[in-house]
Enzyme design. Structure first.
Site, PDB file in Angstrom:
ATOM      1  N   ASP A 104       0.780  -1.240   0.000  1.00 18.27           N
ATOM      2  CA  ASP A 104       0.000   0.000   0.000  1.00 18.27           C
ATOM      3  C   ASP A 104       0.809   1.286   0.000  1.00 18.27           C
ATOM      4  OD1 ASP A 104       0.914   0.186   2.676  1.00 18.27           O
ATOM      5  OD2 ASP A 104      -0.803  -0.966   3.379  1.00 18.27           O
ATOM      6  N   HIS A 119       6.121  -8.076  -1.387  1.00 18.92           N
ATOM      7  CA  HIS A 119       5.002  -8.466  -2.260  1.00 18.92           C
ATOM      8  C   HIS A 119       4.662  -7.412  -3.302  1.00 18.92           C
ATOM      9  CE1 HIS A 119       3.728 -11.369   1.201  1.00 18.92           C
ATOM     10  NE2 HIS A 119       4.696 -11.859   0.461  1.00 18.92           N
ATOM     11  N   CYS A 153       8.571  -0.560 -27.588  1.00 19.47           N
ATOM     12  CA  CYS A 153       8.296  -1.872 -26.971  1.00 19.47           C
ATOM     13  C   CYS A 153       6.811  -2.237 -27.054  1.00 19.47           C
ATOM     14  CB  CYS A 153       8.755  -1.868 -25.517  1.00 19.47           C
ATOM     15  SG  CYS A 153       8.281  -3.360 -24.622  1.00 19.47           S
ATOM     16  N   THR A 191       1.860  -8.958  11.734  1.00 20.33           N
ATOM     17  CA  THR A 191       1.831 -10.083  10.791  1.00 20.33           C
ATOM     18  C   THR A 191       1.591 -11.382  11.552  1.00 20.33           C
ATOM     19  OG1 THR A 191       3.083 -11.350   9.161  1.00 20.33           O
ATOM     20  CG2 THR A 191       4.357 -10.159  10.809  1.00 20.33           C
ATOM     21  N   ASN A 216       1.659  -7.101  18.205  1.00 23.78           N
ATOM     22  CA  ASN A 216       0.501  -7.675  17.530  1.00 23.78           C
ATOM     23  C   ASN A 216      -0.680  -7.667  18.496  1.00 23.78           C
ATOM     24  OD1 ASN A 216       0.576  -8.533  14.804  1.00 23.78           O
ATOM     25  ND2 ASN A 216       1.943 -10.237  15.300  1.00 23.78           N
TER      26      ASN A 216
HETATM   27 ZN    ZN Z   1       8.430  -2.778 -22.477  1.00 24.27          ZN
END
Ligand code: ZN
Length: 246
Positions: A104, A119, A153, A191, A216
């Site tokens: 985020d 992630h 591209c 977590t 936590n």
């Molecule tokens: Zn590209």
């Protein structure tokens, strides 16, 4: 509790190499909405309907639409005192690394500089053909699947998030693992410690005899290896861990 906080604070002050490891819990305190809570249009879908390579292959336009929707929700959310406290640790300590499972961007908005995004980051995209990375503006312009703007591209752009069934970026993972294995203090925030390989980080630090501090609301899979388990909201506890040296 106050005694534990004081001891944890001392450990942080004494540490040379500090790793912070965060998960969804720290952002939940900022009110980062899951798309389920948002209601409406997407109610009947599951995350798995969008956050997989297969979904993107079959329905790229729909997946992009979902990510635009989620970005718009996340844009309204602000960092909380825990994010700012982590950013302050980054500023204070020469040898510091933050590894987050969150996508985020709230740590960076709070001012953290040395961040490993395990992630990915929902506000970034990359080209599946040449790897060119772009910020959100590129993909927000149209309702279509954005294409690469580098030279000629024109490859397909995708959100820079790790989807179900995908491997984490090996460079990000390696740098995080190497740092954790040498850390002498590891602070775990929000977590469950169940998502691997990210959840290995505090265990690597522990193996190096690092002081492991966990914040936590409930005990997690990491709690058994902690020196100090501080139960409660990170937005209240994290700032206290920095207090006296301010
Ligand atoms: Zn590209």
């Amino acid at each position: 509790m106050q005694d534990k906080i004081k001891k944890a604070r001392d450990a942080i002050q004494k540490a040379c190499k500090i790793m912070v490891f965060t998960g969804a819990g720290i952002s939940r305190e900022s009110g980062v909405p899951t798309f389920r809570e948002a209601g409406g249009l997407w109610d009947k879908f599951k995350v798995e309907d969008f956050a997989t390579p297969e979904a993107f292959q079959q329905r790229p336009k729909e997946v992009w639409e979902w990510y635009r929707f989620r970005r718009n929700l996340m844009r309204k959310v602000k960092p909380n005192p825990a994010h700012y406290a982590v950013a302050e640790l980054d500023e204070r300590h020469d040898d510091f690394l933050l590894a987050t499972q969150n996508i985020d961007n709230l740590h960076q908005i709070a001012g953290a500089k040395r961040v490993m995004e395990l992630h990915g980051n929902i506000f970034r995209s990359y080209c599946m053909k040449c790897g060119y990375e772009a910020d959100e503006s590129v993909s927000e312009l149209t309702g279509e699947v954005p294409s690469c703007t580098r030279d000629d591209c024109s490859g397909v752009m995708r959100p820079k998030v790790v989807w179900f069934g995908e491997q984490l970026d090996p460079d990000v993972l390696e740098q995080s693992f190497r740092f954790a294995a040498q850390a002498d203090c590891c602070i775990v925030i929000g977590t469950s410690g169940l998502v691997y390989p990210a959840a290995q980080l505090p265990f690597l630090a522990r193996r190096n005899d690092a002081c492991v501090i966990e914040i936590n609301p409930e005990p997690s899979a990491i709690t058994p290896i902690t020196d100090y388990f501080l139960q409660g909201p990170a937005g209240e506890i994290m700032p206290q861990l920095l207090e006296e040296t301010r």
